[in-house]
Motif scaffolding. Sequence first.
Motif, PDB file in Angstrom:
ATOM      1  N   ARG A 118       0.839  -1.199   0.000  1.00 30.90           N
ATOM      2  CA  ARG A 118       0.000   0.000   0.000  1.00 30.90           C
ATOM      3  C   ARG A 118       0.873   1.248   0.000  1.00 30.90           C
ATOM      4  NH1 ARG A 118      -2.790   3.319   3.743  1.00 30.90           N
ATOM      5  NH2 ARG A 118      -1.516   2.501   5.440  1.00 30.90           N
ATOM      6  N   LYS A 119       0.436   2.270  -0.750  1.00 30.48           N
ATOM      7  CA  LYS A 119       1.179   3.531  -0.793  1.00 30.48           C
ATOM      8  C   LYS A 119       0.516   4.540   0.125  1.00 30.48           C
ATOM      9  CE  LYS A 119       3.706   3.915  -5.058  1.00 30.48           C
ATOM     10  NZ  LYS A 119       3.670   4.325  -6.437  1.00 30.48           N
ATOM     11  N   ASP A 120       1.363   5.286   0.840  1.00 28.71           N
ATOM     12  CA  ASP A 120       0.850   6.363   1.685  1.00 28.71           C
ATOM     13  C   ASP A 120       0.384   7.486   0.766  1.00 28.71           C
ATOM     14  OD1 ASP A 120       0.734   8.713   3.405  1.00 28.71           O
ATOM     15  OD2 ASP A 120       1.599   7.393   4.919  1.00 28.71           O
ATOM     16  N   THR A 180       2.824  10.908   1.428  1.00 29.61           N
ATOM     17  CA  THR A 180       4.263  10.832   1.134  1.00 29.61           C
ATOM     18  C   THR A 180       4.551  10.070  -0.156  1.00 29.61           C
ATOM     19  OG1 THR A 180       4.474   8.854   2.470  1.00 29.61           O
ATOM     20  CG2 THR A 180       4.865  10.931   3.583  1.00 29.61           C
ATOM     21  N   LYS A 181       3.557   9.352  -0.701  1.00 30.45           N
ATOM     22  CA  LYS A 181       3.716   8.561  -1.941  1.00 30.45           C
ATOM     23  C   LYS A 181       4.774   7.466  -1.791  1.00 30.45           C
ATOM     24  CE  LYS A 181       0.681  10.861  -4.270  1.00 30.45           C
ATOM     25  NZ  LYS A 181       0.755  12.060  -5.057  1.00 30.45           N
ATOM     26  N   LYS A 182       4.992   7.047  -0.587  1.00 33.77           N
ATOM     27  CA  LYS A 182       5.959   5.962  -0.362  1.00 33.77           C
ATOM     28  C   LYS A 182       5.217   4.715   0.101  1.00 33.77           C
ATOM     29  CE  LYS A 182      10.139   8.490   0.786  1.00 33.77           C
ATOM     30  NZ  LYS A 182      10.905   9.066   1.886  1.00 33.77           N
ATOM     31  N   LEU A 183       5.833   3.574  -0.120  1.00 32.48           N
ATOM     32  CA  LEU A 183       5.212   2.333   0.314  1.00 32.48           C
ATOM     33  C   LEU A 183       5.232   2.235   1.837  1.00 32.48           C
ATOM     34  CD1 LEU A 183       6.611  -0.302  -2.189  1.00 32.48           C
ATOM     35  CD2 LEU A 183       4.311   0.592  -2.103  1.00 32.48           C
ATOM     36  N   VAL A 184       4.120   1.818   2.388  1.00 32.95           N
ATOM     37  CA  VAL A 184       4.057   1.604   3.833  1.00 32.95           C
ATOM     38  C   VAL A 184       4.706   0.249   4.107  1.00 32.95           C
ATOM     39  CG1 VAL A 184       2.498   1.391   5.798  1.00 32.95           C
ATOM     40  CG2 VAL A 184       1.919   2.918   3.922  1.00 32.95           C
ATOM     41  N   PRO A 185       5.695   0.171   4.992  1.00 38.03           N
ATOM     42  CA  PRO A 185       6.353  -1.114   5.220  1.00 38.03           C
ATOM     43  C   PRO A 185       5.400  -2.175   5.768  1.00 38.03           C
ATOM     44  CG  PRO A 185       7.082   0.518   6.818  1.00 38.03           C
ATOM     45  CD  PRO A 185       6.280   1.252   5.796  1.00 38.03           C
ATOM     46  N   ALA A 186       5.679  -3.404   5.401  1.00 36.24           N
ATOM     47  CA  ALA A 186       4.819  -4.510   5.813  1.00 36.24           C
ATOM     48  C   ALA A 186       4.885  -4.704   7.321  1.00 36.24           C
ATOM     49  CB  ALA A 186       5.229  -5.791   5.110  1.00 36.24           C
ATOM     50  N   GLU A 187       3.742  -4.999   7.885  1.00 43.53           N
ATOM     51  CA  GLU A 187       3.670  -5.259   9.318  1.00 43.53           C
ATOM     52  C   GLU A 187       2.418  -6.088   9.534  1.00 43.53           C
ATOM     53  OE1 GLU A 187       3.224  -1.762  11.592  1.00 43.53           O
ATOM     54  OE2 GLU A 187       3.665  -2.759  13.472  1.00 43.53           O
ATOM     55  N   TYR A 188       2.586  -7.332   9.858  1.00 36.16           N
ATOM     56  CA  TYR A 188       1.422  -8.192  10.025  1.00 36.16           C
ATOM     57  C   TYR A 188       1.682  -9.259  11.073  1.00 36.16           C
ATOM     58  CZ  TYR A 188       4.133 -10.965   6.661  1.00 36.16           C
ATOM     59  OH  TYR A 188       5.135 -11.636   6.029  1.00 36.16           O
ATOM     60  N   VAL A 189       0.608  -9.905  11.484  1.00 36.62           N
ATOM     61  CA  VAL A 189       0.723 -10.986  12.466  1.00 36.62           C
ATOM     62  C   VAL A 189       1.255 -12.217  11.733  1.00 36.62           C
ATOM     63  CG1 VAL A 189      -0.549 -12.458  14.040  1.00 36.62           C
ATOM     64  CG2 VAL A 189      -1.119 -10.060  13.893  1.00 36.62           C
ATOM     65  N   ASN A 190       2.284 -12.806  12.290  1.00 37.35           N
ATOM     66  CA  ASN A 190       2.983 -13.931  11.669  1.00 37.35           C
ATOM     67  C   ASN A 190       2.392 -15.268  12.075  1.00 37.35           C
ATOM     68  OD1 ASN A 190       4.992 -13.753   9.891  1.00 37.35           O
ATOM     69  ND2 ASN A 190       6.611 -13.385  11.362  1.00 37.35           N
ATOM     70  N   SER A 191       2.223 -15.402  13.375  1.00 34.65           N
ATOM     71  CA  SER A 191       1.696 -16.672  13.863  1.00 34.65           C
ATOM     72  C   SER A 191       0.907 -16.464  15.152  1.00 34.65           C
ATOM     73  CB  SER A 191       2.842 -17.660  14.112  1.00 34.65           C
ATOM     74  OG  SER A 191       3.584 -17.257  15.214  1.00 34.65           O
TER      75      SER A 191
END
Lengths: 111, 155
Positions: free
Chosen positions: A36-38, A41-52
């Motif tokens: 996803r792009k902000d 700022t037009k920059k990619l939002v870094p990945a952050e998700y639940v892993n397990s």
Amino acid sequence: MGKRKSLIKIKPKKYKDGEVVKVSFMVMHPMETGMRKDKETKKLVPAEYVNSVKFTYKGKVITTMNVWESLSTNPVFTTYMKIDGAGELKVTYTESTGEVSEKSIKIKPKG
Amino acid sequence: MQRREFFKKLGAVAAVTAVMPSMSFAEEAKPKGPNEFSYQKALDVITGGKPAKTSSKVQLKVPEIAENGAVVPVTVEVDSPMTESDYVKTIHIFATKNSNSRCVSVHLTPANGKAMFATRIKLGGTQDVATIVEMSDGTFLTAAQSVKVTIGGCG
């Protein structure tokens, strides 16, 4: 970041020993895919998700889940479990950033 | 002679293409950050080439039309006694056309009492939602349903 809000729900609220009940675990989490792009700022939002996610009941692991970024924001994990005496139900979840958090409730069967 | 040369080259190309996929699988098997992972690859990694049967035992509940692709409820229910000898080992849920098709893999135990899992997933567009269920005896069952998405949920 701080701690995220999470919740464990059991349905029905009153249960007996040996009954199979529905368990839901919810966590307030953005689940960023990294694609996803902000808008500003037009920059990619870094990945952050639940892993397990891991469900532990009375010290025994009953369910483990490997999770990827395709789950919705504020994910809900619902499954069933068999009540087997009083004890603690602990849910441990790991995020892609490496952070490990946990939430627990007490299981008290009646009758 | 020309014909012979041509067949030699053809053989070499075939050998390379046969080796390539197995190499890429070895790399893809490790889950890394936000990554691309096609449904076909995931299927091969999980089943290891074994056939996955479509079964009425597996019930996949997804709405046929999802207005918002960001929140699509999915429920998988498997008809299983969930005893030590016969239980559902793993439920995998896939969004077949998302760039990372894997959504969640749930490893169950007999202590669950009932083989069911529900969650909410993101869908990038109209596509099939599929589930692969691994039973304790090593067989694979599958079910799929197409979902029409009006507004995509990714990106």
